[in-house]
Scaffold this motif. Structure first.
Motif, PDB file in Angstrom:
ATOM      1  N   GLY A 122      60.619 137.040 146.546  1.00 54.03           N
ATOM      2  CA  GLY A 122      61.685 136.347 145.826  1.00 54.03           C
ATOM      3  C   GLY A 122      61.223 135.220 144.929  1.00 54.03           C
ATOM      4  N   THR A 123      60.101 135.405 144.215  1.00 53.33           N
ATOM      5  CA  THR A 123      59.676 134.324 143.340  1.00 53.33           C
ATOM      6  C   THR A 123      60.255 134.448 141.932  1.00 53.33           C
ATOM      7  N   HIS A 124      60.981 135.505 141.670  1.00 49.53           N
ATOM      8  CA  HIS A 124      61.444 135.618 140.284  1.00 49.53           C
ATOM      9  C   HIS A 124      62.602 134.647 140.010  1.00 49.53           C
ATOM     10  N   LYS A 125      62.568 134.112 138.793  1.00 54.33           N
ATOM     11  CA  LYS A 125      63.505 133.037 138.456  1.00 54.33           C
ATOM     12  C   LYS A 125      64.684 133.578 137.644  1.00 54.33           C
ATOM     13  N   PRO A 146      54.489 131.294 146.237  1.00 54.03           N
ATOM     14  CA  PRO A 146      55.090 130.897 144.966  1.00 54.03           C
ATOM     15  C   PRO A 146      54.280 131.447 143.795  1.00 54.03           C
ATOM     16  N   ASP A 147      54.848 131.384 142.611  1.00 55.17           N
ATOM     17  CA  ASP A 147      54.054 131.610 141.402  1.00 55.17           C
ATOM     18  C   ASP A 147      53.032 130.492 141.313  1.00 55.17           C
ATOM     19  N   VAL A 148      51.830 130.817 140.823  1.00 59.38           N
ATOM     20  CA  VAL A 148      50.796 129.791 140.712  1.00 59.38           C
ATOM     21  C   VAL A 148      50.228 129.765 139.292  1.00 59.38           C
ATOM     22  N   ASP A 176      57.592 135.092 131.047  1.00 62.41           N
ATOM     23  CA  ASP A 176      57.661 136.488 131.485  1.00 62.41           C
ATOM     24  C   ASP A 176      57.237 136.616 132.946  1.00 62.41           C
ATOM     25  N   ASP A 177      56.189 135.877 133.305  1.00 64.92           N
ATOM     26  CA  ASP A 177      55.746 135.878 134.703  1.00 64.92           C
ATOM     27  C   ASP A 177      56.819 135.322 135.622  1.00 64.92           C
ATOM     28  N   LEU A 178      57.422 134.218 135.188  1.00 66.74           N
ATOM     29  CA  LEU A 178      58.417 133.567 136.046  1.00 66.74           C
ATOM     30  C   LEU A 178      59.612 134.485 136.276  1.00 66.74           C
ATOM     31  N   LYS A 179      59.995 135.200 135.225  1.00 63.87           N
ATOM     32  CA  LYS A 179      61.159 136.081 135.339  1.00 63.87           C
ATOM     33  C   LYS A 179      60.855 137.324 136.164  1.00 63.87           C
ATOM     34  N   SER A 180      59.590 137.731 136.108  1.00 61.25           N
ATOM     35  CA  SER A 180      59.251 139.002 136.751  1.00 61.25           C
ATOM     36  C   SER A 180      59.219 138.874 138.266  1.00 61.25           C
ATOM     37  N   ALA A 181      59.411 140.002 138.920  1.00 62.04           N
ATOM     38  CA  ALA A 181      59.417 139.985 140.376  1.00 62.04           C
ATOM     39  C   ALA A 181      58.002 139.867 140.932  1.00 62.04           C
ATOM     40  N   SER A 182      57.007 140.169 140.100  1.00 64.39           N
ATOM     41  CA  SER A 182      55.657 140.062 140.657  1.00 64.39           C
ATOM     42  C   SER A 182      55.155 138.633 140.517  1.00 64.39           C
ATOM     43  N   ARG A 183      54.172 138.342 141.319  1.00 59.97           N
ATOM     44  CA  ARG A 183      53.755 136.979 141.485  1.00 59.97           C
ATOM     45  C   ARG A 183      52.834 136.525 140.368  1.00 59.97           C
ATOM     46  N   MET A 184      53.046 135.306 139.881  1.00 58.16           N
ATOM     47  CA  MET A 184      52.164 134.788 138.827  1.00 58.16           C
ATOM     48  C   MET A 184      50.871 134.235 139.427  1.00 58.16           C
ATOM     49  N   ASN A 185      49.768 134.584 138.791  1.00 56.83           N
ATOM     50  CA  ASN A 185      48.481 133.992 139.126  1.00 56.83           C
ATOM     51  C   ASN A 185      47.756 133.832 137.801  1.00 56.83           C
TER      52      ASN A 185
HETATM   53 MG    MG Z   1      57.203 135.665 139.364  1.00 58.79          MG
END
Ligand code: MG
Ligand code: ADP
Length: 678
Positions: free
Chosen positions: A233-236, A401-403, A267-276
Motif C-alpha cells: 500500500g505505498t501508492h499515493k 515505504p517508497d525510498v 510516477d513512482d509514488l503513484k505506482s503500486a510498486s515500491r520506489m527505490n
Molecule cells: Mg510507490
C-alpha cells in the motif's frame, strides 16, 4: 573433472591445495577461470635498437657448440654463440645445462633476455628452439600466491584444460554469440590461457567482458524487480489541484531537468510498486525543492514522510527550509539525538498517532523507538553506501515505504549503473537560470602579488573571499600550521579595513559557529581556512576563492570547494594556485578551468583515478570483474545493461529454456540474498 576438488589432480598435495585456496581455486573448474591478469607480447627487436640492460627478444642461428661450466653447489653456466645478422652474440644460460643438447649448430632459435650492449651478450630468461614466427609470442602472466610459481600455475591450468574444458557449458543464448560475433565459452577459455593470435585473444576477452557485465547487470535488474514488487500500500492518491497549486506558488519556475525528475518520482509514488530511486544533482541544482514536493504529495495522500540527513546541523537547516515551504499546510517536526526527554516523548507520541506529517532528522529517525502511523516515503540525503543497511532497518520494523536517496556527488554514469545498478536513477543536470558559472584560473606561485591585489579589489567592491590552505595529509599539526602561516601573511598584507578570519579543525564548535556568523554577516571579509569549512556553508556575498597547492586535491574535492562561491547573482572567481609536476596534476587543473559541470568533472575524475578509487576503497560497492573494466569497457556495459533490462521485461528467465543456466547462476548468487528484502 570440472567439479572435483583440486587435490584430485595427481601433482597437487596439501601445500599446493592450500595455496590454490588462497587464490579462490578449490575445484578443478576454478583453474579454468583463473585468467591471466596480463599478457607479455614478445616482439623481435633489432640489436641496434636494444638499450643496455633492456629485456628484449632476438632471433638468430646457433654458430658454436655450447660450452657448459659448473661451479658452486649445483650451479652451472652455459655459453653459446648466436649469429644475429652480422653480429655474433654471446648467449649465457644460468643453471640450464640441460639445454646443451637442444642448441645444435645451424639451429634457428628465439631468445628473450637481458642485453649487455658492451659485451654483446644476452643473459637468457626464455628460450625457444624455433624461429620467432613459430615460437608462441604471447605469454600469459597469472597471479600467484605463496610459494606457488608461475610455472606451476600454468601446468595446473594446462591439466585442467585437458581434463575438463569439454565439460564447460555455454551459458549465453546463441543469439548473443551471433549478434556480437563472440566465441563459444570453451573456445574463449582456451584462447585466454593459450592465445593463438592477438586477434583471437581479443575476441575471447570480448566474450568474457560481455559475459561478466551481462550477468552482473542481470543480477542488478533481478534485485531491482524483486524489491519493487514488495508493495504494501505505498501508492499515493492525492488531489492533483492542490499539488499543482503548491508548485505554481513556488517563487521560481522549475528547470526542465527538475520537471523531468519530478515526473519520474511522481510516477513512482503513484505506482503500486515500491520506489527505490537515486536522485543525483550538483550542489544548488534544486534537489531540496523536489524532495519537498514529493513529501507534500505523500502528506496529501494521508501518509507520513521522513527526511533523513547525516548531521544535526543539516537536519536543523532542512527543517527550517521545509517549514518555510510547507509549514502552513503540514505539521513538520525535528528529531535528532540531542532532542531528549519529554520533548522527544511528545514527538514520538504525535508521530505514532499521525499528528506529525513530516519528520526531519538524523539516522536515529528510523531506528530505536520511533513508530510511524503510516510511513509512506523516506528520503535519505547525502549518503553513499546507504541503501542496504537502512532498507534492512526499515524492513525489520515491518515498513516498506517508497525510498528516495539524494546525493550531491555527481557520479559518472558507468559507476552509477554498476554501483547503483539495482536502483532507478534520476539526474538533475542543469542549474537554475541566472547563475553565472564561476570563472576559474590556474596560476603559479609567482602571481601571488597579483592575487593579493585581486582579493583587495573584490573586497573593496563589497564582496568577500575564501582562501583555502593546502591539505597536508596525515598531519593535522602541519595542516593547521600552514593555515596559521597563510593567515598571518595575509593579515599583514591586507589593509586595516579588511578583517581576516582563520578557520581550522582545532577550533571548538562554538568558535567555529561564531566565526561563521561573523563571515555570514560580513564582519569578516576574508576567511582563511583548511578544508574543514562546514557542510552547507552558504554565503552568497562571497565571490572569490583562492586554493593554495590546488594540485593536492582531487577533482571531486576541488569541485565541492568551488561550489561555495557562485551562489549569488554576481560574477564569482576561483583561483587555483598550483605547480603540478605530474601529467595527471596538470590535467586536473586544466579540466577545472574548462568546466564547472559536475558530471563532466566526475567523468574526468574517473578516467584519471580509475573506478576503484572513485568512491574510496571498499565503499564503492563495485563488483570485482576478472576481465571487464567499467571505464575501458563502458560501451559493452551500456549494451549489457540494455540487454539485461530486455531479458527482465520479456520474462526470459522464467519463460525461455535457453536462459535456464543463467537463471540458476543468478538465483544462487549470494548478492541476491543479501540485497532482496522481503
Ligand atoms: Mg510507490
Ligand atoms: P540542492 O539541494 O540541490 O543543493 P537547493 O534545492 O537547496 O539545491 O536549491 C538551491 C537554491 O536554488 C535554493 O535557494 C532554491 O530555492 C533555489 N532554486 C531551486 N530550484 C530553482 C529554480 N528552478 N529556479 C531558481 N531557483 C531555484
Amino acid at each position: 573433472m570440472l567439479n572435483e576438488p583440486v587435490n584430485q589432480i595427481p601433482s597437487v598435495g596439501d601445500k599446493t591445495e592450500e595455496q590454490l585456496a588462497m587464490l579462490d581455486i578449490t575445484k578443478v573448474g576454478d583453474l579454468l577461470f583463473h585468467f591471466p591478469f596480463r599478457y607479455d607480447f614478445l616482439e623481435l627487436k633489432p640489436l641496434e635498437e636494444i638499450a643496455h640492460e633492456e629485456v628484449a627478444t632476438i632471433q638468430g642461428e646457433v654458430v658454436s657448440e655450447p660450452n657448459v661450466s659448473f661451479y658452486g653447489k649445483k650451479k652451472s653456466r652455459l655459453n653459446c654463440t648466436i649469429q644475429v645478422g652480422v653480429v655474433a652474440v654471446k648467449a649465457v644460460f644460468f643453471n640450464q645445462a640441460f639445454l646443451k643438447d637442444q642448441l645444435q649448430v645451424g639451429q634457428t632459435v628465439t631468445l628473450t633476455g637481458k642485453w649487455d650492449m658492451h659485451r654483446l651478450q644476452m643473459t637468457v630468461h626464455k628460450f625457444h628452439r624455433q624461429s620467432f614466427e613459430e615460437a608462441n609470442s604471447i605469454e600469459p602472466v597469472y597471479h600467484t600466491k605463496g610459494k606457488l610459481t608461475l610455472g606451476q600455475v600454468k601446468k595446473l591450468i594446462n591439466y585442467a584444460l585437458k581434463s575438463s574444458l569439454e565439460e564447460v557449458d555455454e551459458i549465453l543464448p546463441e543469439k548473443y554469440l551471433h549478434n556480437y560475433k563472440i566465441p563459444q565459452r570453451q573456445t574463449a577459455i582456451k584462447e585466454l590461457h593459450q592465445p593463438s593470435s592477438k586477434a583471437r585473444l581479443k575476441h575471447a576477452r570480448r566474450r568474457f567482458i560481455y559475459e561478466e557485465l551481462f550477468l552482473f547487470q542481470l543480477k542488478m535488474q533481478y534485485i531491482r524487480r524483486e524489491n519493487k514488487a514488495q508493495s504494501i500500500g505505498t501508492h499515493k492518491e492525492y488531489d492533483q489541484d492542490q499539488l499543482k497549486d503548491f508548485v505554481s506558488r513556488l517563487p521560481f519556475e522549475l528547470t526542465s531537468s527538475q520537471k523531468r525528475v519530478l515526473k519520474e518520482i511522481m510516477d513512482d509514488l503513484k505506482s503500486a510498486s515500491r520506489m527505490n530511486r537515486l536522485l543525483q544533482g550538483d550542489v544548488g541544482s534544486g534537489k531540496t525543492v523536489i524532495a519537498a514536493i514529493a513529501l507534500y504529495t505523500t502528506a496529501l495522500s494521508g501518509q507520513q514522510g521522513a527526511l533523513m540527513v547525516p548531521t544535526e546541523i543539516l537536519a536543523e537547516q532542512h527543517e527550517e527550509s521545509l517549514n518555510e515551504l510547507l509549514g502552513d499546510k503540514l505539521k513538520v517536526a525535528l528529531l535528532t539525538g540531542s532532542i531528549k526527554g519529554k520533548k522527544r516523548q511528545d514527538i514520538l507520541t504525535r508521530l505514532e498517532n499521525g499528528e506529525i506529517d513530516l519528520l526531519v532528522g538524523t539516522h536515529a529517525l528510523i531506528q530505536d523507538d520511533t513508530l510511524f502511523n503510516q510511513l509512506g516515503l523516506v528520503i535519505i540525503d547525502e549518503q553513499h553506501r546507504f541503501g542496504v543497511s537502512q532498507r534492512k532497518t526499515l524492513r525489520d520494523k515491518g515498513l516498506t515505504p517508497d525510498v528516495l536517496f539524494m546525493t550531491a556527488t555527481p557520479i559518472p554514469r558507468t559507476l552509477s549503473i554498476t554501483s547503483f545498478g539495482d536502483m532507478d536513477v534520476s539526474v538533475i543536470d542543469e542549474m537554475p537560470k541566472g547563475r553565472l558559472p564561476v570563472e576559474t584560473y590556474w596560476v603559479k606561485e609567482n602571481m601571488i602579488e597579483r592575487i593579493h591585489q585581486f582579493l583587495i579589489e573584490q573586497i573593496n567592491k563589497g564582496h568577500q573571499a575564501y582562501v583555502i590552505c593546502p591539505l597536508i595529509e596525515e598531519s593535522d599539526q602541519l595542516d593547521i600550521q600552514n593555515a596559521v602561516d597563510v593567515f598571518e601573511e595575509l593579515n599583514d598584507i591586507m589593509p586595516e579595513s579588511i578583517k581576516v578570519g582563520l578557520m581550522h579543525g582545532r577550533l571548538s564548535a562554538q568558535e567555529k559557529e561564531e566565526l561563521m556568523r561573523q563571515f555570514a554577516e560580513n564582519e569578516v571579509q576574508l576567511l582563511v581556512s583548511t578544508t574543514v569549512i562546514e557542510v552547507g556553508v552558504n554565503v552568497p556575498n562571497a565571490t572569490t576563492m583562492v586554493i593554495y597547492d590546488a594540485e593536492r586535491f582531487g577533482l571531486a574535492q576541488l569541485h565541492q570547494l568551488r561550489g561555495r562561491v557562485g551562489r549569488g547573482s554576481e560574477q564569482s572567481y576561483c583561483i587555483l594556485l598550483a605547480d603540478p609536476k605530474s601529467e595527471n596534476g596538470k590535467e586536473r587543473m586544466r579540466v577545472m578551468t574548462e568546466t564547472t559541470d559536475g558530471f563532466e568533472l566526475s567523468e574526468h575524475d574517473l578516467q584519471i583515478r580509475g573506478p576503484g578509487d572513485f568512491f574510496g576503497k571498499r565503499q564503492s560497492g563495485l563488483p570485482e570483474f576478472k576481465v571487464a573494466n567499467i571505464v575501458d569497457d563502458y560501451r559493452a556495459l551500456e549494451v549489457a545493461r540494455q540487454d539485461a533490462v530486455n531479458v527482465m521485461n520479456d520474462r526470459k528467465l522464467e519463460e525461455d529454456s535457453e536462459y535456464a543456466r543463467i537463471k540458476s547462476l543468478i538465483e544462487s548468487d549470494p548478492l541476491i540474498q543479501e540485497r532482496i528484502f522481503d
